[in-house]
Design an enzyme around this catalytic site. Structure first.
Site, PDB file in Angstrom:
ATOM      1  N   CYS A 118       0.819  -1.225   0.000  1.00  0.00           N
ATOM      2  CA  CYS A 118       0.000   0.000   0.000  1.00  0.00           C
ATOM      3  C   CYS A 118       0.849   1.270   0.000  1.00  0.00           C
ATOM      4  CB  CYS A 118      -0.944   0.007   1.195  1.00  0.00           C
ATOM      5  SG  CYS A 118      -2.067  -1.378   1.170  1.00  0.00           S
ATOM      6  N   HIS A 258      -3.231   7.193   2.468  1.00  0.00           N
ATOM      7  CA  HIS A 258      -3.663   5.900   1.937  1.00  0.00           C
ATOM      8  C   HIS A 258      -5.072   5.640   2.451  1.00  0.00           C
ATOM      9  CE1 HIS A 258      -4.107   1.802   0.964  1.00  0.00           C
ATOM     10  NE2 HIS A 258      -3.823   1.319   2.166  1.00  0.00           N
ATOM     11  N   ASN A 288     -10.209  -0.244   0.323  1.00  0.00           N
ATOM     12  CA  ASN A 288      -8.752  -0.126   0.291  1.00  0.00           C
ATOM     13  C   ASN A 288      -8.234  -0.731  -1.021  1.00  0.00           C
ATOM     14  OD1 ASN A 288      -6.002  -0.468   0.626  1.00  0.00           O
ATOM     15  ND2 ASN A 288      -6.139  -1.232   2.721  1.00  0.00           N
TER      16      ASN A 288
HETATM   17  N1  ACO Z   1     -18.426  -8.285   9.884  1.00  0.00           N
HETATM   18  C1  ACO Z   1     -18.894  -8.477  11.120  1.00  0.00           C
HETATM   19  N2  ACO Z   1     -18.088  -8.770  12.162  1.00  0.00           N
HETATM   20  C2  ACO Z   1     -16.771  -8.866  11.948  1.00  0.00           C
HETATM   21  C3  ACO Z   1     -16.221  -8.680  10.657  1.00  0.00           C
HETATM   22  C4  ACO Z   1     -17.109  -8.397   9.603  1.00  0.00           C
HETATM   23  N3  ACO Z   1     -16.692  -8.185   8.338  1.00  0.00           N
HETATM   24  N4  ACO Z   1     -14.885  -8.845  10.738  1.00  0.00           N
HETATM   25  C5  ACO Z   1     -14.599  -9.111  12.011  1.00  0.00           C
HETATM   26  N5  ACO Z   1     -15.725  -9.128  12.755  1.00  0.00           N
HETATM   27  C6  ACO Z   1     -15.897  -9.371  14.171  1.00  0.00           C
HETATM   28  C7  ACO Z   1     -14.743 -10.172  14.758  1.00  0.00           C
HETATM   29  O1  ACO Z   1     -14.947 -11.556  14.577  1.00  0.00           O
HETATM   30  C8  ACO Z   1     -14.800  -9.768  16.204  1.00  0.00           C
HETATM   31  O2  ACO Z   1     -15.822 -10.490  16.845  1.00  0.00           O
HETATM   32  P1  ACO Z   1     -15.626 -11.009  18.370  1.00  0.00           P
HETATM   33  O3  ACO Z   1     -15.458  -9.759  19.185  1.00  0.00           O
HETATM   34  O4  ACO Z   1     -16.887 -11.746  18.606  1.00  0.00           O
HETATM   35  O5  ACO Z   1     -14.381 -11.854  18.336  1.00  0.00           O
HETATM   36  C9  ACO Z   1     -15.251  -8.313  16.159  1.00  0.00           C
HETATM   37  O6  ACO Z   1     -15.845  -8.115  14.861  1.00  0.00           O
HETATM   38  C10 ACO Z   1     -14.124  -7.330  16.365  1.00  0.00           C
HETATM   39  O7  ACO Z   1     -13.055  -7.690  15.503  1.00  0.00           O
HETATM   40  P2  ACO Z   1     -11.710  -6.879  15.500  1.00  0.00           P
HETATM   41  O8  ACO Z   1     -10.794  -7.467  14.470  1.00  0.00           O
HETATM   42  O9  ACO Z   1     -11.168  -6.703  16.874  1.00  0.00           O
HETATM   43  O10 ACO Z   1     -12.242  -5.460  14.992  1.00  0.00           O
HETATM   44  P3  ACO Z   1     -11.499  -4.090  14.944  1.00  0.00           P
HETATM   45  O11 ACO Z   1     -12.234  -3.088  15.727  1.00  0.00           O
HETATM   46  O12 ACO Z   1     -10.034  -4.221  15.183  1.00  0.00           O
HETATM   47  O13 ACO Z   1     -11.707  -3.701  13.407  1.00  0.00           O
HETATM   48  C11 ACO Z   1     -10.472  -3.746  11.341  1.00  0.00           C
HETATM   49  C12 ACO Z   1     -11.181  -4.560  12.409  1.00  0.00           C
HETATM   50  C13 ACO Z   1     -11.479  -2.868  10.655  1.00  0.00           C
HETATM   51  C14 ACO Z   1      -9.851  -4.708  10.325  1.00  0.00           C
HETATM   52  C15 ACO Z   1      -9.393  -2.864  12.003  1.00  0.00           C
HETATM   53  O14 ACO Z   1      -8.575  -3.647  12.854  1.00  0.00           O
HETATM   54  C16 ACO Z   1      -8.506  -2.192  10.974  1.00  0.00           C
HETATM   55  O15 ACO Z   1      -8.959  -1.333  10.249  1.00  0.00           O
HETATM   56  N6  ACO Z   1      -7.224  -2.539  10.929  1.00  0.00           N
HETATM   57  C17 ACO Z   1      -6.310  -1.994   9.930  1.00  0.00           C
HETATM   58  C18 ACO Z   1      -6.457  -2.764   8.669  1.00  0.00           C
HETATM   59  C19 ACO Z   1      -5.806  -2.088   7.510  1.00  0.00           C
HETATM   60  O16 ACO Z   1      -5.875  -0.902   7.331  1.00  0.00           O
HETATM   61  N7  ACO Z   1      -5.172  -2.907   6.681  1.00  0.00           N
HETATM   62  C20 ACO Z   1      -4.669  -2.491   5.438  1.00  0.00           C
HETATM   63  C21 ACO Z   1      -3.304  -1.911   5.516  1.00  0.00           C
HETATM   64  S1  ACO Z   1      -2.802  -1.445   3.937  1.00  0.00           S
HETATM   65  C22 ACO Z   1      -2.094  -2.758   3.065  1.00  0.00           C
HETATM   66  O17 ACO Z   1      -0.902  -2.932   3.070  1.00  0.00           O
HETATM   67  C23 ACO Z   1      -2.915  -3.658   2.262  1.00  0.00           C
END
Ligand code: ACO
Length: 333
Positions: A118, A258, A288
């Site tokens: 990214c 980004h 993304n």
């Molecule tokens: N729909 C519904 N529920 C979901 C989903 C979904 N799509 N995905 C995960 N959950 C659930 C999980 O199972 C978890 O449930 P639990 O509490 O019962 O275990 C709950 O939601 C919380 O999950 P978390 O992973 O802790 O959620 P978080 O608040 O951290 O949000 C997210 C997740 C959006 C992925 C966040 O961590 C994030 O944005 N991280 C950065 C990701 C990113 O930007 N990556 C790209 C980088 S760029 C590159 O190089 C490609």
């Protein structure tokens, strides 16, 4: 006193998006998720998904064609084609840049891919600028292009809802008009490699029937780790980049981060203390798109008339590697 009379400018820009747009509501029928969850955690509302016949090189070629048209140059004028991507048409060879060079009939141009995931577009922009600033080349095409949905595991709801496909391109040109690239920071922390990666299909674990059965050819992500990293590194690298040019966050006219997640962008903007109106986002519409996200955003900001000559634009990428790249750019028009 500086005797430099050679600068780099963005002479043209263009974008390409797959035809198919998929809303969060449509995903509800495909994976165990909800529109509400996706919007609240990421800000994403829809994303484009490449269909049959649409690949990283076809999107890159379309974006490049538009950028060249706007720059008023032909493929014969191109000295170099660079494609930033982590989802090339072919896993190891040839480069996607060679496919684009051929599709454009850019007979004089060299071509290579650059993979910083990214962060790739800003890495490529800084690298390509050096060819122009050194006087080696006059016209360089820099493209960020991805078909990220091709490496998504549609059984993993924690990743498949986040990404989309697209491409953005710029033509860099040599100019005597001051401005262009003012400063940049390129960074890496490979100790975080497994926070965001595709386990199999490379030299470490070549593809076998077992790796496919275990779904190791798809992207895996530790979302919380990446989130923590991103909210720290974006403000840090923006401040460092500005510092190198003798500037401060208050000087920014438009920040183009980004486009991964509005919560990451909001946290970074808060830490930098800049006004929300000076930040461009379109993650809501495209998700993304990895290396394509910053050039796609730049194209839309330019097309919307949000950038005028003299403006200070800061582009800040971060992602797998872990990696980051930020560039400060004075728009010449
Ligand atoms: N729909 C519904 N529920 C979901 C989903 C979904 N799509 N995905 C995960 N959950 C659930 C999980 O199972 C978890 O449930 P639990 O509490 O019962 O275990 C709950 O939601 C919380 O999950 P978390 O992973 O802790 O959620 P978080 O608040 O951290 O949000 C997210 C997740 C959006 C992925 C966040 O961590 C994030 O944005 N991280 C950065 C990701 C990113 O930007 N990556 C790209 C980088 S760029 C590159 O190089 C490609």
């Amino acid at each position: 006193m500086s005797t430099n009379t050679r600068y780099v400018r963005i002479a043209g820009w263009g974008k390409a998006l797959p035809r198919e747009s998929v809303t969060n509501a449509a995903l509800e029928g495909r994976v165990d998720t909800t529109d509400e969850w996706i919007r609240a955690r990421t800000g994403i509302q829809e994303r484009r998904i490449a269909g049959p016949g649409e690949t990283t090189s076809t999107l890159a070629t379309e974006a490049a064609t538009a950028a060249m048209q706007r720059a008023g140059i032909t493929a014969e004028d191109l000295d170099l084609v660079m494609v930033a991507t982590c989802t090339p048409d072919y896993a190891s060879m040839p480069s996607t840049a060679s496919l684009v060079q051929d599709a454009l009939h850019a007979r004089r141009a060299g071509a290579f891919d650059l993979n910083a995931v990214c962060s790739g577009f800003v890495y490529a922009l800084a690298t390509a600028s050096q060819f122009v600033l050194s006087g080696a080349y006059r016209n360089v095409l820099v493209i960020g292009a991805e078909t990220f949905t091709r490496i998504l595991d549609w059984q993993d709801r924690s990743t498949c809802v986040l990404f989309g496909d697209g491409a953005g391109a710029v033509v860099l040109q040599s100019t005597e008009q001051p401005g262009g690239l003012l400063s940049f920071v390129l960074g890496s922390d490979g100790s975080g490699a497994c926070s965001l990666y595709v386990p199999a299909g490379g030299s470490r674990e070549p593809t076998t029937a077992e790796t496919v059965a275990e779904r190791k050819h798809y992207v895996k992500m530790q979302g919380r780790e990446v989130f923590r990293f991103a909210t720290r590194i974006v403000p840090e690298s923006v401040s460092q980049t500005l510092d190198r040019a003798g500037l401060v966050p208050g000087d920014i006219d438009l920040l183009i981060p980004h486009q991964a997640n509005v919560r990451i962008i909001d946290a970074a903007v808060k830490r930098l203390g800049i006004d929300e109106s000076k930040v461009f986002t379109n993650v809501q519409r495209y998700g993304n798109t990895s290396a394509a996200s910053i050039p796609l955003a730049l194209c839309e900001a330019l097309d919307d008339g949000l950038i005028v000559p003299g403006d200070l634009i800061v582009m800040a990428g971060f992602g797998a590697g872990l990696s980051w790249a930020t560039a400060a750019w004075r728009w010449q028009g």
